[in-house]
Write an enzyme that holds these catalytic residues in place. Structure first.
Site, PDB file in Angstrom:
ATOM      1  N   CYS A 146      -0.404   4.278   2.483  1.00 30.09           N
ATOM      2  CA  CYS A 146      -0.337   4.158   3.951  1.00 30.09           C
ATOM      3  C   CYS A 146       0.105   2.736   4.273  1.00 30.09           C
ATOM      4  CB  CYS A 146      -1.658   4.531   4.612  1.00 30.09           C
ATOM      5  SG  CYS A 146      -3.129   3.938   3.779  1.00 30.09           S
ATOM      6  N   SER A 147      -0.779   1.930   4.817  1.00 26.64           N
ATOM      7  CA  SER A 147      -0.367   0.562   5.142  1.00 26.64           C
ATOM      8  C   SER A 147      -1.556  -0.382   5.084  1.00 26.64           C
ATOM      9  CB  SER A 147       0.278   0.532   6.528  1.00 26.64           C
ATOM     10  OG  SER A 147      -0.601   1.114   7.475  1.00 26.64           O
ATOM     11  N   CYS A 148      -2.459  -0.180   4.110  1.00 20.46           N
ATOM     12  CA  CYS A 148      -3.639  -1.037   3.961  1.00 20.46           C
ATOM     13  C   CYS A 148      -3.200  -2.486   3.806  1.00 20.46           C
ATOM     14  CB  CYS A 148      -4.456  -0.597   2.749  1.00 20.46           C
ATOM     15  SG  CYS A 148      -5.108   1.067   2.953  1.00 20.46           S
TER      16      CYS A 148
ATOM     17  N   CYS B 246       0.894  -1.154   0.000  1.00 18.52           N
ATOM     18  CA  CYS B 246       0.000   0.000   0.000  1.00 18.52           C
ATOM     19  C   CYS B 246       0.931   1.202   0.000  1.00 18.52           C
ATOM     20  CB  CYS B 246      -0.907   0.029   1.223  1.00 18.52           C
ATOM     21  SG  CYS B 246      -1.811   1.591   1.345  1.00 18.52           S
TER      22      CYS B 246
END
Lengths: 88, 196
Positions: free
Chosen positions: B107-109, B104
């Site tokens: 962000c950090s999905c 991602c």
């Protein structure tokens, strides 16, 4: 909600770098890719962040590394709202 | 959601909002804690391992999983609805010709319910920026050297969908049970930074 772009369509992403929240990453701005499928209908993140809900089709769009970075032999696939796309 | 965000402004805002909602009697703190705990407890890479093992032994399940993962997951007692909203999962299959890797970049999905909490490196700016532009080099750093002819597909979970990689079944595992096969899968294999 009717989809504007079908599978296999060549699309170009927006070159705009907005002041507000967006889910179009910088590396994929102003690039040409191919729609490989639908990714559902979701509220446009740019507007959701401003408290406005407007649903719009999202597409899976595949780009070649050469198009994105000028080199490389891989591909990168992103989920892009219709708002971010225009005809090639 | 992640401990790493405790100091962020958004975490502070969420805490304030939570406090106001509790004060007004609109939110039961115990109920919220219970829901979060139940979700976190169930969120484990062991779920992803089970999905992969089933796909390795059952071609019909594999086909359904690749076509529509959300509809196939209940067959192994799982779903994508464990969080606050149902997210679409795309399972992408590694083959002799194609290797998939997920990221991602914004962000950090991450599919938390199937893979558990994401590793720190997954959230690092270094991984997020480099795996899209130079995946072969990043995979090499993870110890995964792919043949030059293998096509690499990077999937950026930049919007609403989440991804999980279906690794290739290792050789000489014909005699293993489904449970034993699940034990061969690794978390990095589900992200695409390892072979299994």
């Amino acid at each position: 909600m009717s989809e504007r772009y079908g599978e296999g369509t060549r699309v170009r992403t927006s070159t705009v770098d907005p002041d507000h929240h967006t889910r179009l990453p910088g590396y994929a701005r102003g690039k040409t890719g191919t729609v490989i499928g639908s990714d559902g209908v979701h509220p446009l993140a740019d507007l959701s962040a401003q408290g406005i809900e407007r649903k719009q089709p999202v597409y899976l769009v595949r780009f070649t590394a050469r198009e994105l970075f000028g080199q490389g032999d891989h591909t990168v696939t992103l989920s892009l709202w219709e708002e971010y796309l225009s005809d090639e | 959601m992640s401990d790493d965000h405790d100091d962020s402004p958004i975490a502070a805002r969420v805490r304030e909002l939570e406090a106001v909602l509790e004060e007004k009697g609109l939110l039961d703190a115990t109920e919220l804690d219970r829901a979060l705990e139940a979700f976190a407890h169930k969120a484990s890479p062991a779920n992803g391992f089970r999905v992969v093992a089933r796909a390795w032994v059952d071609d019909g399940f594999k086909a359904r999983l690749l076509a529509n993962a959300n509809e196939a997951l209940p067959e192994v007692g799982l779903s994508m609805g464990g969080g606050l909203q149902v997210q679409q999962l795309h399972v992408v299959e590694n083959t002799e010709e194609v290797h998939n890797v997920i990221v991602c970049t914004l962000c950090s999905c991450y599919p938390l319910s199937l893979l558990g909490p994401s590793p720190t490196w997954y959230k690092s700016p270094a991984y997020r920026s480099k795996v899209v532009s130079e995946p072969r080099e990043v995979l090499r750093q993870f110890g995964l050297e792919l043949p030059a002819a293998t096509e690499i597909r990077v999937w950026d979970a930049n919007a609403e969908s989440r991804y999980m990689v279906l690794p290739r079944r290792p050789a000489n595992t014909e005699k293993l049970t489904e449970e034993e096969l699940a034990g061969r899968v690794t978390r990095n294999g589900l992200i695409g930074t390892a072979a299994v």
